[in-house]
Design a protein around this motif. Sequence first.
Motif, PDB file in Angstrom:
ATOM      1  N   SER A 111       0.826  -1.210   0.000  1.00 30.97           N
ATOM      2  CA  SER A 111       0.000   0.000   0.000  1.00 30.97           C
ATOM      3  C   SER A 111       0.862   1.264   0.000  1.00 30.97           C
ATOM      4  O   SER A 111       0.425   2.324  -0.467  1.00 30.97           O
ATOM      5  N   LEU A 112       2.103   1.133   0.477  1.00 30.26           N
ATOM      6  CA  LEU A 112       2.997   2.291   0.536  1.00 30.26           C
ATOM      7  C   LEU A 112       3.711   2.555  -0.786  1.00 30.26           C
ATOM      8  O   LEU A 112       4.024   3.707  -1.117  1.00 30.26           O
ATOM      9  N   SER A 113       3.941   1.505  -1.578  1.00 31.79           N
ATOM     10  CA  SER A 113       4.721   1.664  -2.811  1.00 31.79           C
ATOM     11  C   SER A 113       4.112   2.671  -3.792  1.00 31.79           C
ATOM     12  O   SER A 113       4.855   3.488  -4.355  1.00 31.79           O
ATOM     13  N   PRO A 114       2.776   2.709  -4.032  1.00 27.69           N
ATOM     14  CA  PRO A 114       2.261   3.738  -4.936  1.00 27.69           C
ATOM     15  C   PRO A 114       2.395   5.153  -4.373  1.00 27.69           C
ATOM     16  O   PRO A 114       2.503   6.116  -5.138  1.00 27.69           O
ATOM     17  N   VAL A 115       2.425   5.283  -3.048  1.00 23.16           N
ATOM     18  CA  VAL A 115       2.631   6.597  -2.420  1.00 23.16           C
ATOM     19  C   VAL A 115       4.043   7.087  -2.707  1.00 23.16           C
ATOM     20  O   VAL A 115       4.257   8.258  -3.050  1.00 23.16           O
ATOM     21  N   VAL A 116       5.018   6.183  -2.596  1.00 22.54           N
ATOM     22  CA  VAL A 116       6.419   6.531  -2.868  1.00 22.54           C
ATOM     23  C   VAL A 116       6.598   6.902  -4.339  1.00 22.54           C
ATOM     24  O   VAL A 116       7.233   7.906  -4.667  1.00 22.54           O
ATOM     25  N   VAL A 117       6.020   6.081  -5.235  1.00 19.51           N
ATOM     26  CA  VAL A 117       6.161   6.349  -6.674  1.00 19.51           C
ATOM     27  C   VAL A 117       5.458   7.655  -7.045  1.00 19.51           C
ATOM     28  O   VAL A 117       5.948   8.411  -7.897  1.00 19.51           O
ATOM     29  N   ALA A 186       9.799  -0.034   9.696  1.00 19.70           N
ATOM     30  CA  ALA A 186      10.082  -1.375  10.212  1.00 19.70           C
ATOM     31  C   ALA A 186       9.044  -2.390   9.742  1.00 19.70           C
ATOM     32  O   ALA A 186       9.358  -3.569   9.557  1.00 19.70           O
ATOM     33  N   THR A 187       7.810  -1.939   9.508  1.00 21.21           N
ATOM     34  CA  THR A 187       6.744  -2.856   9.113  1.00 21.21           C
ATOM     35  C   THR A 187       6.866  -3.327   7.669  1.00 21.21           C
ATOM     36  O   THR A 187       6.233  -4.313   7.289  1.00 21.21           O
ATOM     37  N   ILE A 188       7.637  -2.625   6.837  1.00 24.52           N
ATOM     38  CA  ILE A 188       7.764  -3.044   5.434  1.00 24.52           C
ATOM     39  C   ILE A 188       9.076  -3.788   5.173  1.00 24.52           C
ATOM     40  O   ILE A 188       9.275  -4.322   4.088  1.00 24.52           O
ATOM     41  N   GLU A 189       9.961  -3.816   6.163  1.00 23.85           N
ATOM     42  CA  GLU A 189      11.260  -4.475   5.944  1.00 23.85           C
ATOM     43  C   GLU A 189      11.112  -5.963   5.678  1.00 23.85           C
ATOM     44  O   GLU A 189      11.894  -6.549   4.925  1.00 23.85           O
ATOM     45  N   ASN A 190      10.102  -6.586   6.289  1.00 26.77           N
ATOM     46  CA  ASN A 190       9.895  -8.027   6.078  1.00 26.77           C
ATOM     47  C   ASN A 190       9.471  -8.350   4.651  1.00 26.77           C
ATOM     48  O   ASN A 190       9.623  -9.473   4.195  1.00 26.77           O
ATOM     49  N   ASN A 191       8.914  -7.349   3.968  1.00 24.60           N
ATOM     50  CA  ASN A 191       8.474  -7.568   2.590  1.00 24.60           C
ATOM     51  C   ASN A 191       9.149  -6.566   1.656  1.00 24.60           C
ATOM     52  O   ASN A 191       8.558  -6.106   0.692  1.00 24.60           O
ATOM     53  N   ILE A 192      10.419  -6.279   1.955  1.00 26.07           N
ATOM     54  CA  ILE A 192      11.118  -5.216   1.227  1.00 26.07           C
ATOM     55  C   ILE A 192      11.296  -5.551  -0.249  1.00 26.07           C
ATOM     56  O   ILE A 192      11.242  -4.667  -1.109  1.00 26.07           O
ATOM     57  N   SER A 193      11.481  -6.824  -0.575  1.00 21.38           N
ATOM     58  CA  SER A 193      11.676  -7.190  -1.981  1.00 21.38           C
ATOM     59  C   SER A 193      10.415  -6.928  -2.797  1.00 21.38           C
ATOM     60  O   SER A 193      10.474  -6.400  -3.908  1.00 21.38           O
ATOM     61  N   GLY A 194       9.232  -7.289  -2.242  1.00 16.63           N
ATOM     62  CA  GLY A 194       7.985  -7.013  -2.941  1.00 16.63           C
ATOM     63  C   GLY A 194       7.729  -5.529  -3.070  1.00 16.63           C
ATOM     64  O   GLY A 194       7.249  -5.050  -4.106  1.00 16.63           O
ATOM     65  N   PHE A 195       8.058  -4.780  -2.031  1.00 14.78           N
ATOM     66  CA  PHE A 195       7.912  -3.326  -2.028  1.00 14.78           C
ATOM     67  C   PHE A 195       8.751  -2.712  -3.144  1.00 14.78           C
ATOM     68  O   PHE A 195       8.275  -1.881  -3.928  1.00 14.78           O
ATOM     69  N   ILE A 196      10.000  -3.156  -3.251  1.00 12.80           N
ATOM     70  CA  ILE A 196      10.911  -2.640  -4.276  1.00 12.80           C
ATOM     71  C   ILE A 196      10.459  -3.059  -5.672  1.00 12.80           C
ATOM     72  O   ILE A 196      10.471  -2.261  -6.612  1.00 12.80           O
ATOM     73  N   ASN A 197      10.051  -4.319  -5.819  1.00  8.97           N
ATOM     74  CA  ASN A 197       9.611  -4.805  -7.134  1.00  8.97           C
ATOM     75  C   ASN A 197       8.395  -4.034  -7.639  1.00  8.97           C
ATOM     76  O   ASN A 197       8.294  -3.731  -8.837  1.00  8.97           O
ATOM     77  N   ASP A 198       7.456  -3.708  -6.730  1.00  8.48           N
ATOM     78  CA  ASP A 198       6.280  -2.922  -7.123  1.00  8.48           C
ATOM     79  C   ASP A 198       6.703  -1.556  -7.637  1.00  8.48           C
ATOM     80  O   ASP A 198       6.196  -1.071  -8.652  1.00  8.48           O
ATOM     81  N   ILE A 199       7.651  -0.928  -6.941  1.00  9.59           N
ATOM     82  CA  ILE A 199       8.115   0.402  -7.335  1.00  9.59           C
ATOM     83  C   ILE A 199       8.821   0.359  -8.686  1.00  9.59           C
ATOM     84  O   ILE A 199       8.557   1.179  -9.574  1.00  9.59           O
ATOM     85  N   ILE A 200       9.708  -0.609  -8.856  1.00  7.47           N
ATOM     86  CA  ILE A 200      10.442  -0.728 -10.118  1.00  7.47           C
ATOM     87  C   ILE A 200       9.493  -0.971 -11.282  1.00  7.47           C
ATOM     88  O   ILE A 200       9.643  -0.398 -12.367  1.00  7.47           O
ATOM     89  N   LYS A 201       8.467  -1.808 -11.068  1.00 11.37           N
ATOM     90  CA  LYS A 201       7.480  -2.084 -12.121  1.00 11.37           C
ATOM     91  C   LYS A 201       6.736  -0.806 -12.508  1.00 11.37           C
ATOM     92  O   LYS A 201       6.500  -0.540 -13.695  1.00 11.37           O
ATOM     93  N   MET A 202       6.396   0.012 -11.530  1.00  8.62           N
ATOM     94  CA  MET A 202       5.628   1.237 -11.788  1.00  8.62           C
ATOM     95  C   MET A 202       6.419   2.288 -12.556  1.00  8.62           C
ATOM     96  O   MET A 202       5.853   3.055 -13.325  1.00  8.62           O
ATOM     97  N   VAL A 203       7.738   2.319 -12.338  1.00  2.00           N
ATOM     98  CA  VAL A 203       8.542   3.374 -12.972  1.00  2.00           C
ATOM     99  C   VAL A 203       9.279   2.902 -14.228  1.00  2.00           C
ATOM    100  O   VAL A 203       9.901   3.709 -14.923  1.00  2.00           O
ATOM    101  N   THR A 204       9.225   1.587 -14.529  1.00  2.00           N
ATOM    102  CA  THR A 204       9.934   1.084 -15.709  1.00  2.00           C
ATOM    103  C   THR A 204       9.008   0.513 -16.783  1.00  2.00           C
ATOM    104  O   THR A 204       9.424   0.373 -17.934  1.00  2.00           O
TER     105      THR A 204
END
Length: 324
Positions: A111-117, A186-204
């Motif tokens: 839910s945070l990844s689209p906010v960051v992008v 701290a709550t997103i560190e456990n799923n950091i790879s999915g968080f990063i992958n969502d962001i990369i997909k949105m910007v690439t």
Amino acid sequence: MSKKINYLNGIGIILLAIILWKIDFKQVFKYLKDANYWYLLLAYPFILMNIFLKAVRWNFLMKTQGVRNSIFESFYVYLWAFYFGAVTPGRIGEISKALYYQEKFDNFGSSLSPVVVDRLYDVGIRIAMIFILYPFYSHLFHLKYVDFIILLSCIIAGIVVLARYKSIQNIIITFSKFLVPKKYYATIENNISGFINDIIKMVTTVKYLAICIVITIPSFLCYCMVGYFILKSFGINMTFTYNIFCLAVSSFSVAVPISVSGLGVREAVMIFLFNSIGLGRESAVLFSLSIFALSPILGFHGWLVNLIMLIRNHIKKRMKVKVN
């Protein structure tokens, strides 16, 4: 570490105090007295249109993750976030948007990844505007356009190198740590790879990138129209393109870790940019503080919308009780 950051934030406040001490308040009051406030009324719809288009972009980014929401609800939440940002410390305003839709996602990181992008696109359009407009105003500064191109090329080369060595994840993590308060990160560190992958997909992804750019450009131009009408209101003579340049450059003052919301630093940058075309520091400070005032104005809108929603929900609950 947090105490050191708080001390650093005080530097911006001290800088603002020094700037205010040195300006001629008689001139400031003259600007206010002679102002044509009808221009501010003309600016008002552009303020809301800017935020509405941002909400449309954020809504689209969530759709890329399979989450569908009403655009008008996203607009409400965007305004609501400005209110939260005004009444709470840190970057809770941005986080509140992710928290509002958290239940619709698998985890908080998603839910945070689209906010960051969403924020990344705002940063990107400002960098693009600086790059496009700098040739027209390079004669005003010591850094000529050739030097600017060399500097920009070095930055791009550095980004390519980082991406090639798979360090792009570190960039995203660093940016996210800046955006996300420690207690939530701290709550997103456990799923950091999915968080990063969502962001990369949105910007690439070309399709997503193209649609977001199409939304971002008019959104930023609406923001620039607000700035231009503020200038017109106070009778400050500046071209629309230089107004865009000033807004793009000064917006990065918020990221400087010696100030609260860019106060002090933004005014110093504006004074330099205004002086470069022969405008006084009083006009620069007045314009800068007017731009800063947009956040509490939008915060009031968020409070008002939130109040209306609370009253509506209360009425609905009472109606349900009567029916039962």
